[in-house]
Write a protein that holds these residues in place. Structure first.
Motif, mmCIF file in Angstrom:
data_model
loop_
_atom_site.group_PDB
_atom_site.id
_atom_site.type_symbol
_atom_site.label_atom_id
_atom_site.label_comp_id
_atom_site.label_asym_id
_atom_site.label_seq_id
_atom_site.Cartn_x
_atom_site.Cartn_y
_atom_site.Cartn_z
ATOM 1 N N UNK A 137 -27.315 8.340 45.354
ATOM 2 C CA UNK A 137 -26.329 9.205 44.539
ATOM 3 C C UNK A 137 -26.961 10.662 44.540
ATOM 4 N N UNK A 138 -26.078 11.807 44.438
ATOM 5 C CA UNK A 138 -26.484 13.018 44.530
ATOM 6 C C UNK A 138 -26.955 13.387 43.150
ATOM 7 N N UNK A 163 -26.217 10.212 38.410
ATOM 8 C CA UNK A 163 -25.304 9.065 37.937
ATOM 9 C C UNK A 163 -25.657 7.917 38.672
ATOM 10 N N UNK A 164 -25.964 6.956 38.013
ATOM 11 C CA UNK A 164 -26.365 5.773 38.684
ATOM 12 C C UNK A 164 -25.136 4.689 38.889
ATOM 13 N N UNK A 165 -24.925 4.312 39.992
ATOM 14 C CA UNK A 165 -23.695 3.411 40.176
ATOM 15 C C UNK A 165 -23.894 2.154 39.430
ATOM 16 N N UNK A 198 -26.098 7.942 33.342
ATOM 17 C CA UNK A 198 -26.903 9.270 33.973
ATOM 18 C C UNK A 198 -28.360 9.016 33.635
ATOM 19 N N UNK A 199 -29.000 9.264 34.687
ATOM 20 C CA UNK A 199 -30.502 8.772 34.671
ATOM 21 C C UNK A 199 -31.039 10.553 34.722
ATOM 22 N N UNK A 200 -32.128 10.805 33.723
ATOM 23 C CA UNK A 200 -32.804 12.137 34.067
ATOM 24 C C UNK A 200 -34.058 11.756 34.371
#
Length: 279
Positions: A137-138, A163-165, A198-200
């Motif tokens: 993902x972008x 944003x992880x699917x 959402x992953x940071x």
């Protein structure tokens, strides 16, 4: 040979007090040479097919070299190899040698979730490996902040978000490159606790300063490659309390002699890349 410097006091006639003062202000060096064992020479195959978002992915490079003694100043390159990749549709992509040990393809076709097989003939040996091209993902955005380090000094920290699917299990590998880094720094993550969210991911370095450009390359990778890189990163962390790893073997197999394997991992990744200018 490994050279270790140790301090010695040359004048044994000095009194103890004079000796201590001399040790505080002057010293000379002896060289202690240690014989290091040289391991068996193996081929090293750097075979990453990386499809960057926004490109057609046609240009790909595979590098072949050999292991060398630790104190060698050069890495032996392997010329004259035959290198090709085939996909599950039967399409063949030939990699031609453009300089010593460097093999390039200019018509590669990257397809997400397709299986690809690597074939290499080098120095009378045959190697093969199979892997699937994994999507990513972008990167949504990159933020910058000042945070205190362990010494209480403020350092610049970058945080990028994606944003992880929710409908799949995902594994990621990120590297950071900049003028203040001698080598890229790597970090691997997965969505075990963040699926669908959402992953940071954060990055900081004491030498990072305003005006630096940090290239962030964020890849989607297979579970097997994720586990392989986890071992590599643990081995390079220099943690004195960790268990020393055994030989970390990739997925590249010798078709005639399983014990004469090559080092490296054939992987195919989609990647998103951001060049961030530090403010």
């Amino acid at each position: 040979m490994k050279r270790i410097k140790k301090h010695t006091i040359m004048n044994k006639a000095l009194a103890l007090l004079t000796l201590l003062l001399a040790f505080s202000f002057t010293s000379c060096e002896d060289v202690v040479n240690l014989d290091l064992e040289t391991g068996e020479t193996r081929l090293v195959i750097d075979a990453e097919i990386m499809w960057k978002k926004g490109t057609d992915g046609k240009e790909q490079t595979i590098k072949i070299s050999k292991t060398a003694p630790y104190y060698n100043n050069t890495t032996p390159k392997v010329s004259g190899a035959q290198v090709r990749v085939e996909n599950s549709n039967g399409d063949v992509f030939t990699f031609n040698e453009t300089e010593a040990g460097v093999y390039k393809c200019t018509n590669f076709v990257a397809v997400i979730d397709m299986d690809y097989k690597l074939f290499i003939e080098a120095e009378g040996k045959s190697f093969t490996a199979t892997e699937k091209l994994t999507s990513v993902v972008p990167i949504n955005k990159v933020e910058q902040a000042l945070v205190p380090d362990f010494g209480g000094e403020d350092v610049i920290e970058l945080t990028f978000y994606y944003t992880d699917p929710a409908d799949q299990v995902n594994f990621y590998l990120t590297d950071y490159q900049s003028e203040f880094l001698i080598f890229p720094e790597y970090e691997n993550t997965n969505d075990e606790f963040y699926n669908g969210n959402t992953i940071s991911t954060r990055f900081s370095h004491e030498d990072m300063k305003a005006g630096n450009t940090v290239k962030i390359t964020h890849r989607g990778v297979s579970k097997n490659f994720f586990n392989y890189m986890k071992l590599i990163l643990e081995a390079s962390s220099s943690n004195p309390f960790s268990v020393p790893p055994g030989n970390i073997r990739g997925n590249i197999l010798n078709t005639n002699n399983a014990n004469d394997y090559a080092l490296g991992y054939f992987r195919l990744c989609e990647a998103d890349q951001v060049d961030y200018l530090v403010k």
